[in-house]
Design a protein around this motif. Structure first.
Motif, short mmCIF file in Angstrom:
data_model
loop_
_atom_site.label_atom_id
_atom_site.label_comp_id
_atom_site.label_asym_id
_atom_site.label_seq_id
_atom_site.Cartn_x
_atom_site.Cartn_y
_atom_site.Cartn_z
N ASN A 279 0.83 -1.20 0.00
CA ASN A 279 0.00 0.00 0.00
C ASN A 279 0.87 1.25 0.00
O ASN A 279 2.08 1.20 0.19
CB ASN A 279 -0.97 0.00 1.19
CG ASN A 279 -0.26 0.06 2.54
OD1 ASN A 279 0.62 0.87 2.75
ND2 ASN A 279 -0.66 -0.81 3.46
N SER A 280 0.23 2.38 -0.23
CA SER A 280 0.97 3.63 -0.46
C SER A 280 1.75 4.08 0.76
O SER A 280 2.89 4.55 0.64
CB SER A 280 -0.01 4.73 -0.89
OG SER A 280 -0.96 4.99 0.13
N VAL A 284 5.74 4.84 0.86
CA VAL A 284 6.28 6.16 1.21
C VAL A 284 7.27 6.04 2.36
O VAL A 284 8.35 6.64 2.34
CB VAL A 284 5.13 7.13 1.56
CG1 VAL A 284 5.68 8.41 2.19
CG2 VAL A 284 4.32 7.47 0.32
N GLU A 346 1.46 14.27 -0.18
CA GLU A 346 0.19 13.59 -0.43
C GLU A 346 -0.65 14.48 -1.35
O GLU A 346 -1.07 15.56 -0.96
CB GLU A 346 -0.53 13.30 0.87
CG GLU A 346 -1.76 12.41 0.68
CD GLU A 346 -2.41 12.01 1.99
OE1 GLU A 346 -3.15 11.02 2.01
OE2 GLU A 346 -2.17 12.70 3.02
N SER A 351 -3.10 8.94 -2.38
CA SER A 351 -2.27 9.21 -3.56
C SER A 351 -1.09 10.07 -3.15
O SER A 351 -1.28 11.18 -2.65
CB SER A 351 -3.09 9.90 -4.65
OG SER A 351 -2.30 10.16 -5.79
N TRP A 352 0.13 9.55 -3.36
CA TRP A 352 1.35 10.24 -2.94
C TRP A 352 2.29 10.40 -4.13
O TRP A 352 2.37 9.54 -5.00
CB TRP A 352 2.08 9.42 -1.86
CG TRP A 352 1.35 9.33 -0.57
CD1 TRP A 352 0.31 8.50 -0.27
CD2 TRP A 352 1.59 10.08 0.62
NE1 TRP A 352 -0.12 8.68 1.02
CE2 TRP A 352 0.67 9.64 1.59
CE3 TRP A 352 2.51 11.06 0.96
CZ2 TRP A 352 0.63 10.16 2.88
CZ3 TRP A 352 2.49 11.58 2.24
CH2 TRP A 352 1.55 11.13 3.19
N ILE A 380 2.18 7.25 -6.48
CA ILE A 380 1.68 6.03 -5.86
C ILE A 380 0.21 6.23 -5.53
O ILE A 380 -0.17 7.16 -4.82
CB ILE A 380 2.46 5.72 -4.56
CG1 ILE A 380 3.97 5.70 -4.85
CG2 ILE A 380 2.01 4.40 -3.97
CD1 ILE A 380 4.82 5.68 -3.60
N GLN A 381 -0.63 5.33 -6.05
CA GLN A 381 -2.07 5.41 -5.84
C GLN A 381 -2.58 4.11 -5.25
O GLN A 381 -2.33 3.03 -5.79
CB GLN A 381 -2.78 5.69 -7.18
CG GLN A 381 -2.37 7.01 -7.82
CD GLN A 381 -2.84 7.14 -9.25
OE1 GLN A 381 -2.34 6.47 -10.15
NE2 GLN A 381 -3.83 8.00 -9.48
N ASP A 382 -3.28 4.23 -4.12
CA ASP A 382 -3.81 3.04 -3.45
C ASP A 382 -4.83 2.32 -4.32
O ASP A 382 -5.63 2.94 -5.04
CB ASP A 382 -4.47 3.43 -2.13
CG ASP A 382 -3.48 3.42 -0.97
OD1 ASP A 382 -2.50 2.65 -1.05
OD2 ASP A 382 -3.68 4.17 -0.01
N SER A 388 -0.99 -1.22 -4.88
CA SER A 388 -0.83 0.18 -5.32
C SER A 388 -0.50 0.20 -6.81
O SER A 388 0.20 -0.68 -7.32
CB SER A 388 0.30 0.88 -4.55
OG SER A 388 0.00 0.97 -3.18
N VAL A 390 1.67 2.23 -9.42
CA VAL A 390 2.84 3.09 -9.40
C VAL A 390 3.16 3.53 -10.82
O VAL A 390 3.32 2.70 -11.73
CB VAL A 390 4.06 2.38 -8.79
CG1 VAL A 390 5.31 3.27 -8.89
CG2 VAL A 390 3.79 2.00 -7.35
#
Length: 683
Positions: A279-280, A284, A346, A351-352, A380-382, A388, A390
């Motif tokens: 997961n995101s 991170v 974020e 979404s990061w 990066i999107q859950d 995720s 990427v």
């Protein structure tokens, strides 16, 4: 991070622990407050409680735990400093003893009467104990003024060996002669050394620098987001791989003009998307920690270190200055060294964006290879079920001062060596290995031994992961030491480097060869125990039996094996091997290990102290298929063999040892080429 909190109830025995996982925003605010005030008063705690929607008790426990963590961190740093001082004393002791050997007695002209030439272990321990007491005393005095012990120890310079007598090295009648040759002696060893390298000197960061860095990072984030969401006219589909997109440089320069643009620099720019099993938030966390970062990408990140955290605010994002060296797993390709800003923000919930951009310190430029990293990184999107999506962008400008080695020219110029595809493939493989480490029902089988428990599988995976990291580290060790050519032919050169490990001196030798077959064929040949006698000259063509196998990936080639060779003199010796493959390339790494050590890991005990000296193969495409139409690409194979030469750091490497390792590699290359060519001819 998880923090335990007792539930309500009057009976102490009735209390059960429940855990609360703080959000990333909560942690950022708490960390920012902790940096300013590690011991907040009740008023501050109540204010944080209302702002973060946490109970005052949770706030109190968080700060208590954080102070404990900081104390443990400082204690570990102090212990490391003491170990450095211990090594420094040992090195000085060696130098003094070497100097004493050259002294003569003024009375008789003979050698002076003195102590034994090796270490006086008890004397060193006594001296180190005295030094430690002195350091502790000074540290305790300093603690009264700054609140914690501080140790300021001088940096230890690398200790170089005397010149080696290498006037001759021969193989198969060919003689290699020349002057005596010096091999570089490195300090340290293992994957952990890649995270302790200190770019020297470190840049001094002023407040003006910090404001400039924040501006550069903000602009880089804006450009990166635009590059992620734009399609045409910025990105073009690759001709060979539809998943890879290449940057349209003409349109890019019109949209993002740069006054200092240098047309003489070669540009590498690509974009690719994929799904990873993580997961995101975990991703991170992995990216902002330089140690976890280098452990996630051991095949790409040779060294990484966070120099300073510029900003850790919840709204402004997390910004840090880093030093990084990127590598291809071959001595023929120089590392890419750079200072960069890493900006994490974020974008919206789940979404990061993680963006890297070069930040130049002209007076501290560490690289012989001029590299400029333009806004790069990943979005990066859950996704559901802990996955995720990427999207990775890699954008560099490179000016080589020396020509690229002919073997790797197409591989590098095609963008595969440092491009987005390689980064994403390595991330997917790392997340897959992490997922298999967590799963207790990881697929495994054994063929003649006790089936390992879930703890035993995890212990074996950790042991093998350390072996893989040590192998990647050994190809480009720290401190800028260079490989030295031992012997060479028209087909390949054998190179060597010498470094100091915790168990003594290690001689590492390597060569890279080109094979006219696809990388997958080479990978299957080298990882298969049934074909091992065809290339492993140390097995004396004896068959090899696989006694255990642990899968750590979806591809059948991603696994850990325990092999037993049928050699009467080595009944107690096994081979730990891991084979790993992804879209960026493949690794086959192995290490001799005795039966008691394997049993320790199989039983689920801590394998961290088991000594490892890995050798193996790195397999990649040669890049021809990506550079030319209608050409079936071949493979580049880098061999690395390591042998322990002597347990005493003061010992010299004999010419026989160098000849032996050179002959070992040469024989292995001939065996591989003969077997691969015969196999490709029959098919």
């Amino acid at each position: 991070m998880e923090y335990g909190e007792g539930s309500g109830g009057s009976g102490r025995g009735d209390k059960k622990k429940r855990y609360h996982r703080h959000t990333a925003l909560q942690i950022q605010i708490l960390e920012s407050t902790f940096k300013e005030c590690p011991h907040p008063d009740e008023k501050t705690r109540m204010q944080l409680s209302r702002e973060l929607d946490l109970a005052p008790r949770q706030i109190k426990f968080w700060f208590q735990n954080r102070r404990t963590q900081m104390k443990a961190h400082h204690e570990r740093a102090d212990n490391c400093a003491l170990r450095v001082e211990n090594d420094k004393i040992r090195c000085e002791n060696i130098v003094i003893r070497e100097a004493l050997k050259n002294l003569v007695c003024p009375t008789c002209g003979g050698p002076p009467i003195g102590e034994d030439c090796y270490f006086d272990e008890q004397k060193l321990r006594f001296e180190n104990a005295q030094l430690k007491e002195e350091l502790d005393r000074v540290s305790s005095i300093a603690a009264k003024y700054i609140g914690r012990p501080v140790l300021q120890l001088p940096a230890v310079q690398p200790f170089h060996m005397s010149s080696l007598d290498l006037s001759m090295a021969s193989y198969g009648g060919r003689m290699h002669s020349g002057p005596s040759l010096d091999l570089d002696l490195l300090t340290g060893g293992g994957a952990s050394s890649s995270t302790t390298i200190n770019p020297d000197p470190l840049p001094i960061i002023s407040d003006i620098d910090k404001s400039l860095m924040a501006e550069v990072a903000t602009n880089a984030m804006e450009e990166f987001i635009s590059l992620v969401h734009n399609t045409e006219p910025l990105w073009l589909k690759g001709p060979k791989d539809d998943a890879i997109e290449n940057l349209n440089l003409d349109n890019y320069r019109r949209i993002f003009p740069r006054p200092n643009y240098n047309p003489n620099l070669r540009t590498e720019a690509s974009r690719v998307s994929g799904v990873v099993i993580m997961n995101s938030l975990k991703l991170v966390d992995m990216f902002v920690d330089s140690i976890k970062w280098s452990e996630t990408f051991p095949a790409i990140v040779s060294k990484a270190r966070t120099i300073e955290v510029i900003s850790s605010g919840s709204q402004s994002g997390y910004l840090q200055l880093m030093y990084e060296e990127l590598q291809v797993l071959s001595p023929l390709v120089p590392t890419r060294q750079m200072y960069l800003l890493r900006f994490v923000q974020e974008i919206k919930q789940g979404s990061w964006a993680v963006v890297d951009v070069s930040y130049d310190f002209p007076q501290y430029n560490p690289s012989r290879l001029k590299v400029q990293r333009l806004p790069s990184g990943c979005l990066i999107q859950d996704m559901p079920n802990g996955y995720s999506k990427v999207t990775w962008i890699e954008h560099m400008q490179v000016e080589e001062t020396n020509p690229v080695n002919r073997l790797y020219r197409d591989f590098i110029y095609s963008g595969l060596a440092f491009g987005a595809k390689r980064w994403l493939a390595c991330l997917q493989r790392a997340c897959e290995r992490t997922a298999s480490l967590i799963m207790t029902d990881a697929s495994s089988h054994d063929l003649g031994g006790a089936m390992p428990s879930a703890e035993g599988k995890r212990s074996m995976m950790k042991l093998s992961q350390r072996m893989m990291h040590n192998f990647c580290w050994s190809i480009n060790p720290p401190n800028g030491h260079q490989w030295t050519t031992l012997s060479g032919t028209n087909e390949f050169e054998v190179r060597a480097i010498l470094y100091k490990s915790t168990n003594g001196l290690v001689l590492s030798a390597s060569t890279t060869i080109s094979l006219p077959v696809p990388p997958q064929n080479v990978f299957d040949f080298l990882r298969d125990g049934r074909t091992r006698p065809q290339w492993d000259v140390l097995s004396n063509q004896n068959p090899v039996q696989e006694v255990a196998n642990i899968a750590n990936g979806s591809h059948p080639g991603n696994c850990i094996s325990v092999l037993r060779a049928y050699t009467p003199s080595q009944n107690n010796m096994l081979i730990l091997q891991e084979s790993s493959t992804d879209a960026s390339g493949s690794l086959v790494v192995y290490c001799p290990i005795d039966l008691p050590a394997i049993n320790i890991a199989m039983n689920g005990e801590d394998p961290s102290y088991i000594p490892l000296l890995p050798s193996g193969f790195v397999i990649t495409t040669d890049g021809h298929q990506e550079m030319t139409d209608g050409h079936h690409g071949g493979s580049l194979v880098t061999l690395v063999f390591q042998i322990q030469t002597n347990s005493l750091p003061s010992a010299k490497i004999s010419p026989e040892s160098l000849t032996t390792v050179s002959n070992l590699i040469t024989s292995t290359v001939h065996q591989i080429k003969g077997s691969i060519n015969a196999s490709s001819t029959t098919t």
